[in-house]
Motif scaffolding. Structure first.
Motif, PDB file in Angstrom:
ATOM      1  N   UNK A  40       0.774  -1.231   0.000  1.00  0.00           N
ATOM      2  CA  UNK A  40       0.000   0.000   0.000  1.00  0.00           C
ATOM      3  C   UNK A  40       0.803   1.278   0.000  1.00  0.00           C
ATOM      4  N   UNK A  41       2.118   1.179   0.077  1.00  0.00           N
ATOM      5  CA  UNK A  41       2.961   2.382   0.123  1.00  0.00           C
ATOM      6  C   UNK A  41       3.695   2.577  -1.202  1.00  0.00           C
ATOM      7  N   UNK A  42       3.665   3.791  -1.729  1.00  0.00           N
ATOM      8  CA  UNK A  42       4.338   4.084  -2.988  1.00  0.00           C
ATOM      9  C   UNK A  42       5.842   3.890  -2.839  1.00  0.00           C
ATOM     10  N   UNK A  43       6.418   3.051  -3.723  1.00  0.00           N
ATOM     11  CA  UNK A  43       7.866   2.830  -3.686  1.00  0.00           C
ATOM     12  C   UNK A  43       8.550   3.298  -4.973  1.00  0.00           C
ATOM     13  N   UNK A  44       7.764   3.488  -6.028  1.00  0.00           N
ATOM     14  CA  UNK A  44       8.355   3.970  -7.277  1.00  0.00           C
ATOM     15  C   UNK A  44       7.306   4.658  -8.140  1.00  0.00           C
ATOM     16  N   UNK A  45       7.711   5.765  -8.756  1.00  0.00           N
ATOM     17  CA  UNK A  45       6.876   6.478  -9.716  1.00  0.00           C
ATOM     18  C   UNK A  45       7.752   6.718 -10.936  1.00  0.00           C
ATOM     19  N   UNK A  46       7.358   6.154 -12.065  1.00  0.00           N
ATOM     20  CA  UNK A  46       8.260   6.101 -13.212  1.00  0.00           C
ATOM     21  C   UNK A  46       7.627   6.618 -14.497  1.00  0.00           C
ATOM     22  N   UNK A  47       8.417   7.360 -15.260  1.00  0.00           N
ATOM     23  CA  UNK A  47       8.081   7.684 -16.638  1.00  0.00           C
ATOM     24  C   UNK A  47       8.896   6.770 -17.538  1.00  0.00           C
ATOM     25  N   UNK A  48       8.259   6.188 -18.547  1.00  0.00           N
ATOM     26  CA  UNK A  48       8.945   5.349 -19.530  1.00  0.00           C
ATOM     27  C   UNK A  48       8.547   5.822 -20.914  1.00  0.00           C
ATOM     28  N   UNK A  49       9.460   5.682 -21.872  1.00  0.00           N
ATOM     29  CA  UNK A  49       9.314   6.330 -23.174  1.00  0.00           C
ATOM     30  C   UNK A  49       9.377   5.311 -24.302  1.00  0.00           C
ATOM     31  N   UNK A  50       8.291   5.237 -25.086  1.00  0.00           N
ATOM     32  CA  UNK A  50       8.164   4.228 -26.136  1.00  0.00           C
ATOM     33  C   UNK A  50       7.838   4.868 -27.489  1.00  0.00           C
ATOM     34  N   UNK A  51       8.282   4.204 -28.537  1.00  0.00           N
ATOM     35  CA  UNK A  51       7.939   4.627 -29.896  1.00  0.00           C
ATOM     36  C   UNK A  51       7.853   3.396 -30.773  1.00  0.00           C
ATOM     37  N   UNK A  52       7.091   3.487 -31.853  1.00  0.00           N
ATOM     38  CA  UNK A  52       6.874   2.343 -32.736  1.00  0.00           C
ATOM     39  C   UNK A  52       7.356   2.655 -34.146  1.00  0.00           C
ATOM     40  N   UNK A  53       7.993   1.664 -34.765  1.00  0.00           N
ATOM     41  CA  UNK A  53       8.461   1.823 -36.139  1.00  0.00           C
ATOM     42  C   UNK A  53       7.316   1.552 -37.112  1.00  0.00           C
ATOM     43  N   UNK A  54       7.576   1.872 -38.370  1.00  0.00           N
ATOM     44  CA  UNK A  54       6.574   1.619 -39.401  1.00  0.00           C
ATOM     45  C   UNK A  54       6.282   0.133 -39.550  1.00  0.00           C
ATOM     46  N   UNK A  55       7.235  -0.722 -39.171  1.00  0.00           N
ATOM     47  CA  UNK A  55       7.028  -2.165 -39.280  1.00  0.00           C
ATOM     48  C   UNK A  55       6.405  -2.765 -38.028  1.00  0.00           C
ATOM     49  N   UNK A  56       6.063  -1.927 -37.046  1.00  0.00           N
ATOM     50  CA  UNK A  56       5.339  -2.402 -35.870  1.00  0.00           C
ATOM     51  C   UNK A  56       6.180  -2.728 -34.668  1.00  0.00           C
ATOM     52  N   UNK A  57       7.499  -2.567 -34.747  1.00  0.00           N
ATOM     53  CA  UNK A  57       8.351  -2.804 -33.581  1.00  0.00           C
ATOM     54  C   UNK A  57       8.171  -1.684 -32.560  1.00  0.00           C
ATOM     55  N   UNK A  58       8.034  -2.048 -31.295  1.00  0.00           N
ATOM     56  CA  UNK A  58       7.930  -1.058 -30.219  1.00  0.00           C
ATOM     57  C   UNK A  58       9.291  -0.982 -29.527  1.00  0.00           C
ATOM     58  N   UNK A  59       9.831   0.224 -29.435  1.00  0.00           N
ATOM     59  CA  UNK A  59      11.158   0.426 -28.838  1.00  0.00           C
ATOM     60  C   UNK A  59      11.046   1.211 -27.544  1.00  0.00           C
ATOM     61  N   UNK A  60      11.899   0.843 -26.588  1.00  0.00           N
ATOM     62  CA  UNK A  60      12.013   1.554 -25.314  1.00  0.00           C
ATOM     63  C   UNK A  60      13.208   2.500 -25.388  1.00  0.00           C
ATOM     64  N   UNK A  61      12.965   3.807 -25.148  1.00  0.00           N
ATOM     65  CA  UNK A  61      14.015   4.813 -25.268  1.00  0.00           C
ATOM     66  C   UNK A  61      14.525   5.320 -23.922  1.00  0.00           C
ATOM     67  N   UNK A  62      13.953   4.854 -22.838  1.00  0.00           N
ATOM     68  CA  UNK A  62      14.478   5.269 -21.547  1.00  0.00           C
ATOM     69  C   UNK A  62      13.445   5.173 -20.448  1.00  0.00           C
ATOM     70  N   UNK A  63      13.954   5.356 -19.220  1.00  0.00           N
ATOM     71  CA  UNK A  63      13.104   5.316 -18.039  1.00  0.00           C
ATOM     72  C   UNK A  63      13.603   6.347 -17.021  1.00  0.00           C
ATOM     73  N   UNK A  64      12.643   6.944 -16.335  1.00  0.00           N
ATOM     74  CA  UNK A  64      12.978   7.821 -15.209  1.00  0.00           C
ATOM     75  C   UNK A  64      12.179   7.331 -14.006  1.00  0.00           C
ATOM     76  N   UNK A  65      12.779   6.429 -13.181  1.00  0.00           N
ATOM     77  CA  UNK A  65      12.059   5.870 -12.031  1.00  0.00           C
ATOM     78  C   UNK A  65      12.449   6.555 -10.712  1.00  0.00           C
ATOM     79  N   UNK A  66      11.534   7.339 -10.178  1.00  0.00           N
ATOM     80  CA  UNK A  66      11.767   7.930  -8.858  1.00  0.00           C
ATOM     81  C   UNK A  66      11.469   6.891  -7.780  1.00  0.00           C
TER      82      UNK A  66
END
Length: 289
Positions: free
Chosen positions: A72-98
């Protein structure tokens, strides 16, 4: 060495890979446990697809916001960054986990952004994943010992979790070879829905998660999510002046749930197939460990 073609990504990010759809305004709740030498903790992770975009390493990405709670206690709050190519691949470009301890912010030491401090974007989901395809690197950030790798190990599985039963489930084995003591994770993806289950194979901490709820936020709720995610993005410039401060601020792309960037279609529990009218999606690899 990972490499990608910036020209292969959508100018306006739209992640609609059927195994990893990210529709702005969708929110997913997974619950489970983490068992370690210290004991077992109940875990709840809320995954929200914001209406924000952010340019990372020359690519405009879609912003996910994950909140992780232990007992019940917050231990992480994170932004994650995704983008997709024209061929449908999803890529992860980074994370900012507080990270938080006893309700207090203690830092974000595991931040990584592609193109900075040696970090490289990687593939979060293949365009056409199937058994027999080569393993792939989901991202590499040597400064924080991040080297998640994935490989498809099963197809056409049936999985039942609190949110429903899903057919045609894809199972991906994930590991970080830099941290063998962590063991492997098995992630279960339903076509049209995304991540529905996580299990552990070996490792010091045994983590399990099940999808319990998928809901479409109201426009007002999405606007509040955008506000809070923008505040997190702003805070990151103070916390991580070395890398994060070199990026352009996140921007609001939509204030409407299911607006620009939305993936179309959803999964019907029990079928795993797409049906028009609503949308379900999944978490990021980063959201579950």
């Amino acid at each position: 060495m990972l490499s990608f073609d910036r020209g292969a990504f959508h100018a306006s990010p739209k992640v609609d890979n059927k195994w990893f759809p990210l529709a702005p305004g969708m929110q997913y709740t997974t619950t489970g446990t983490v068992a370690s030498a210290e004991g077992t903790a109940k875990r709840t992770v809320t995954h929200t697809v914001t209406g924000l975009t952010k340019v990372i390493d020359g690519v405009k990405t879609q912003v996910m916001w994950d909140r992780d709670y232990a007992d019940g206690e917050l231990v992480e709050s994170e932004l994650a960054f995704f983008a997709q190519t024209d061929s449908g691949e999803v890529w992860l470009f980074g994370e900012y986990p507080e990270e938080f301890e006893n309700g207090k912010f203690v830092g974000a030491p595991n931040t990584f952004l592609s193109g900075l401090s040696g970090a490289q974007a990687g593939m979060a989901m293949q365009g056409e994943p199937r058994v027999g395809t080569p393993s792939y690197v989901q991202a590499h950030a040597p400064a924080v010992k991040f080297l998640d790798c994935g490989v498809v190990v099963k197809e056409n599985q049936r999985v039942c979790v609190p949110s429903g039963c899903y057919n045609d489930v894809l199972v991906i084995d994930e590991r970080n070879p830099l941290e063998p003591q962590v063991g492997h994770q098995r992630k279960f993806y339903s076509a049209g829905t995304g991540l529905v289950k996580v299990t552990a194979v070996g490792g010091d901490n045994q983590e399990t998660l099940d999808l319990v709820k998928a809901e479409k936020l109201t426009d007002a709720q999405l606007q509040e999510v955008n506000r809070q995610a923008l505040a997190l993005d702003k805070h990151a410039y103070q916390v991580n002046p070395t890398d994060y401060a070199k990026t352009a601020p996140a921007e609001v792309a939509t204030q409407t749930a299911g607006g620009p960037g939305a993936a179309s279609g959803s999964a019907s529990p029990g079928t795993g197939s797409a049906s028009p009218g609503t949308t379900s999606t999944s978490t990021s690899p980063a959201a579950t460990g």
